[in-house]
Enzyme design. Structure first.
Site, PDB file in Angstrom:
ATOM      1  N   ASP A 201      -8.998  11.556 -50.116  1.00  0.00           N
ATOM      2  CA  ASP A 201      -8.192  10.380 -50.384  1.00  0.00           C
ATOM      3  C   ASP A 201      -8.155  10.216 -51.909  1.00  0.00           C
ATOM      4  O   ASP A 201      -8.986  10.788 -52.618  1.00  0.00           O
ATOM      5  CB  ASP A 201      -8.837   9.160 -49.714  1.00  0.00           C
ATOM      6  CG  ASP A 201      -8.130   7.871 -50.058  1.00  0.00           C
ATOM      7  OD1 ASP A 201      -6.899   7.825 -49.999  1.00  0.00           O
ATOM      8  OD2 ASP A 201      -8.833   6.904 -50.430  1.00  0.00           O
ATOM      9  N   ASP A 203      -6.881   6.860 -53.977  1.00  0.00           N
ATOM     10  CA  ASP A 203      -7.208   5.530 -54.499  1.00  0.00           C
ATOM     11  C   ASP A 203      -8.568   5.073 -53.997  1.00  0.00           C
ATOM     12  O   ASP A 203      -8.855   5.116 -52.800  1.00  0.00           O
ATOM     13  CB  ASP A 203      -6.139   4.523 -54.071  1.00  0.00           C
ATOM     14  CG  ASP A 203      -4.789   4.812 -54.712  1.00  0.00           C
ATOM     15  OD1 ASP A 203      -3.970   3.890 -54.793  1.00  0.00           O
ATOM     16  OD2 ASP A 203      -4.560   5.964 -55.140  1.00  0.00           O
ATOM     17  N   GLU A 210      -6.728   0.954 -57.083  1.00  0.00           N
ATOM     18  CA  GLU A 210      -5.601   1.119 -56.171  1.00  0.00           C
ATOM     19  C   GLU A 210      -4.332   1.108 -57.021  1.00  0.00           C
ATOM     20  O   GLU A 210      -4.006   0.103 -57.659  1.00  0.00           O
ATOM     21  CB  GLU A 210      -5.567  -0.015 -55.142  1.00  0.00           C
ATOM     22  CG  GLU A 210      -6.777  -0.062 -54.219  1.00  0.00           C
ATOM     23  CD  GLU A 210      -6.753   1.048 -53.178  1.00  0.00           C
ATOM     24  OE1 GLU A 210      -5.647   1.479 -52.778  1.00  0.00           O
ATOM     25  OE2 GLU A 210      -7.851   1.499 -52.774  1.00  0.00           O
ATOM     26  N   SER A 289      -3.067  11.198 -49.581  1.00  0.00           N
ATOM     27  CA  SER A 289      -3.190   9.813 -50.013  1.00  0.00           C
ATOM     28  C   SER A 289      -2.069   8.923 -49.481  1.00  0.00           C
ATOM     29  O   SER A 289      -0.916   9.339 -49.396  1.00  0.00           O
ATOM     30  CB  SER A 289      -3.197   9.762 -51.547  1.00  0.00           C
ATOM     31  OG  SER A 289      -3.151   8.429 -52.012  1.00  0.00           O
ATOM     32  N   GLY A 290      -2.459   7.695 -49.165  1.00  0.00           N
ATOM     33  CA  GLY A 290      -1.471   6.658 -48.853  1.00  0.00           C
ATOM     34  C   GLY A 290      -0.920   6.030 -50.110  1.00  0.00           C
ATOM     35  O   GLY A 290      -0.111   5.106 -50.045  1.00  0.00           O
ATOM     36  N   LYS A 334      -2.225  11.678 -42.572  1.00  0.00           N
ATOM     37  CA  LYS A 334      -3.286  12.381 -43.311  1.00  0.00           C
ATOM     38  C   LYS A 334      -3.984  13.403 -42.422  1.00  0.00           C
ATOM     39  O   LYS A 334      -4.232  14.544 -42.832  1.00  0.00           O
ATOM     40  CB  LYS A 334      -4.319  11.386 -43.847  1.00  0.00           C
ATOM     41  CG  LYS A 334      -3.858  10.532 -45.006  1.00  0.00           C
ATOM     42  CD  LYS A 334      -5.026   9.687 -45.510  1.00  0.00           C
ATOM     43  CE  LYS A 334      -4.635   8.803 -46.668  1.00  0.00           C
ATOM     44  NZ  LYS A 334      -5.793   8.110 -47.250  1.00  0.00           N
ATOM     45  N   ASN A 360      -7.772   3.706 -43.133  1.00  0.00           N
ATOM     46  CA  ASN A 360      -6.713   4.679 -42.880  1.00  0.00           C
ATOM     47  C   ASN A 360      -7.159   6.117 -43.150  1.00  0.00           C
ATOM     48  O   ASN A 360      -6.393   7.055 -42.947  1.00  0.00           O
ATOM     49  CB  ASN A 360      -5.455   4.348 -43.705  1.00  0.00           C
ATOM     50  CG  ASN A 360      -5.660   4.544 -45.193  1.00  0.00           C
ATOM     51  OD1 ASN A 360      -6.767   4.368 -45.704  1.00  0.00           O
ATOM     52  ND2 ASN A 360      -4.604   4.899 -45.896  1.00  0.00           N
TER      53      ASN A 360
END
Length: 417
Positions: A201, A203, A210, A289-290, A334, A360
């Site tokens: 991931d 952030d 973030e 990553s989101g 992901k 997430n």
């Protein structure tokens, strides 16, 4: 050995100040008498040797072997002890080889005798036996002021079948949370020793912020974005809907702001060291990553990640439009990307590692062969197989069995323990 001769099994224990040639001199005696070595192990702690050799020899040779080894031990200034082993005891030892093997890794800024006692108590309570203990980190400074960001890692190699793996894992989690250090429990199988893909991931994992919050502050909508994030955390809206709403608030922000933010991103402790080791030892690495591709690509260029999959912000005439391009990268996506990269690289899913901090990330963490919750929320830690909460992200390297001595710039090797 001649037919009909009585066979003897002897355990030889040698201890004393270590110097080059001790093992060579003693095993040379065994070689002359054609003794068969059934087991051997050696450790060196602060130049003090502890060497054990289990041999099989005939009754005629055993007396000569012991006599010569006593003289040689005196010459080398080490102590030697001989213990006869019965065939029945040896067969019982051989029979235990079918039992499970486990690696227990302890991590922290400093590890104390209390930490080791607590971990070893759980191991004993589960009916397991410790085969070996080794320090993976460099030597600890005597003063806290010498290395304020120092780290300590001790690895236990354990044999046996735990009475309850679930209970054992739970006890480790409770101890780690209470005593402020990390404990990892891994089955010592072929996959643990040949991981090949590590997915991160971004952030709050690779970077200490973030990115959407940074963008929102620059756009003057920080409070609104935080309110939407809070609603998502409380389950009032899902990740995808919260993502759409937050991105819409960024409409009109100048593209140059993204470059300014990227150049000042707070990089998580240990990223540079970790990536240097992973790259030089042939691991594939990915950012899943989101967050946003722009920042992921910045990290890719800076540290050499192989893949970046994140969300693309639409930019027209140098301004953010408040829209995004393509599918939203959420938790499900992901996990899908982890599988796809592994498939493309011809890597078994059990050879993969995923590292993340948020809810997430849980699908990705549970899909990978090894899921690591990094400085994560309690819910994430409880649902991940492993966690790191006390040191930098390069702690992942110790889960792979790397020693600090392997990772020195002039000594780096792809060898793992």
């Amino acid at each position: 050995m001649l037919p009909g001769m009585n066979i003897e099994l002897i355990l030889i224990n040698i201890s004393g100040f270590d110097r080059p040639g001790v093992t060579s001199a003693l095993t040379e005696i065994l070689a002359r008498y054609e003794a068969q070595i059934l087991d051997i192990g050696q450790a060196d702690i602060h130049h003090y040797l502890s060497l054990g050799i289990l041999i099989r020899t005939d009754e005629k040779s055993s007396g000569e072997i012991m006599k010569e080894m006593l003289f040689k031990a005196y010459e080398l200034n080490v102590k030697v002890r001989f213990t006869p082993i019965t065939p029945q005891a040896y067969e019982e030892w051989v029979g235990r080889q079918g039992k499970g093997r486990w690696i227990i890794t302890t991590l922290g800024r400093r590890l104390t005798a209390r930490h080791i006692a607590l971990v070893s108590d759980v191991i004993a309570g589960q009916g397991l036996n410790i085969d070996a203990i080794q320090r993976l980190t460099g030597r600890m400074p005597l003063s806290d002021n010498e290395q304020p960001m120092s780290k300590s890692c001790i690895e236990f190699s354990v044999r046996g079948n735990p009475r309850s793996r679930t209970e054992m894992q739970q006890r480790f989690m409770e101890i780690a949370a209470r005593e402020d250090f990390d404990i990892s429990l891994q089955e010592d199988n072929v996959f643990r020793r040949c991981r090949r893909l590590v997915c991160f991931d971004m952030d709050s994992t690779l970077i200490g912020t973030e990115c959407i919050d940074q963008l929102a502050e620059r756009a003057g909508v920080g409070e609104q974005v935080r309110a939407i994030t809070d609603r998502a955390m409380h389950g009032e809206i899902d990740f995808c809907e919260s993502f759409r709403q937050r991105v819409a608030l960024l409409k009109g922000l100048d593209e140059s702001v993204m470059r300014e933010i990227a150049e000042t991103l707070p990089i998580t402790e240990g990223v540079e060291r970790m990536m240097s080791v992973l790259k030089r030892t042939g691991y594939k690495t990915a950012i899943l990553s989101g967050g946003f591709t722009y920042f992921g690509n910045y990290l890719k260029q800076k540290f050499g990640f192989d893949y970046v999959y994140a969300n693309n912000l639409e930019i027209v005439d140098g301004k953010l439009t408040g829209r995004y391009l393509g599918d939203i990268v959420d938790g499900r996506r992901k996990a899908e990307m982890l599988r796809l990269i592994a498939q493309f690289e011809n890597i078994d899913i059990q050879q993969t590692i995923a590292v993340g901090d948020g809810a997430n990330d849980l699908p990705m963490l549970s899909t990978a062969g090894l899921g690591v919750a990094f400085h994560a929320k309690p819910r994430v830690k409880q649902n991940a197989s492993q966690s790191i909460s006390t040191i930098g992200i390069d702690g992942v390297l110790y889960f792979l069995g790397f020693k600090d001595s392997y990772m020195a710039d002039n000594e780096l090797s792809s060898t793992i323990s």
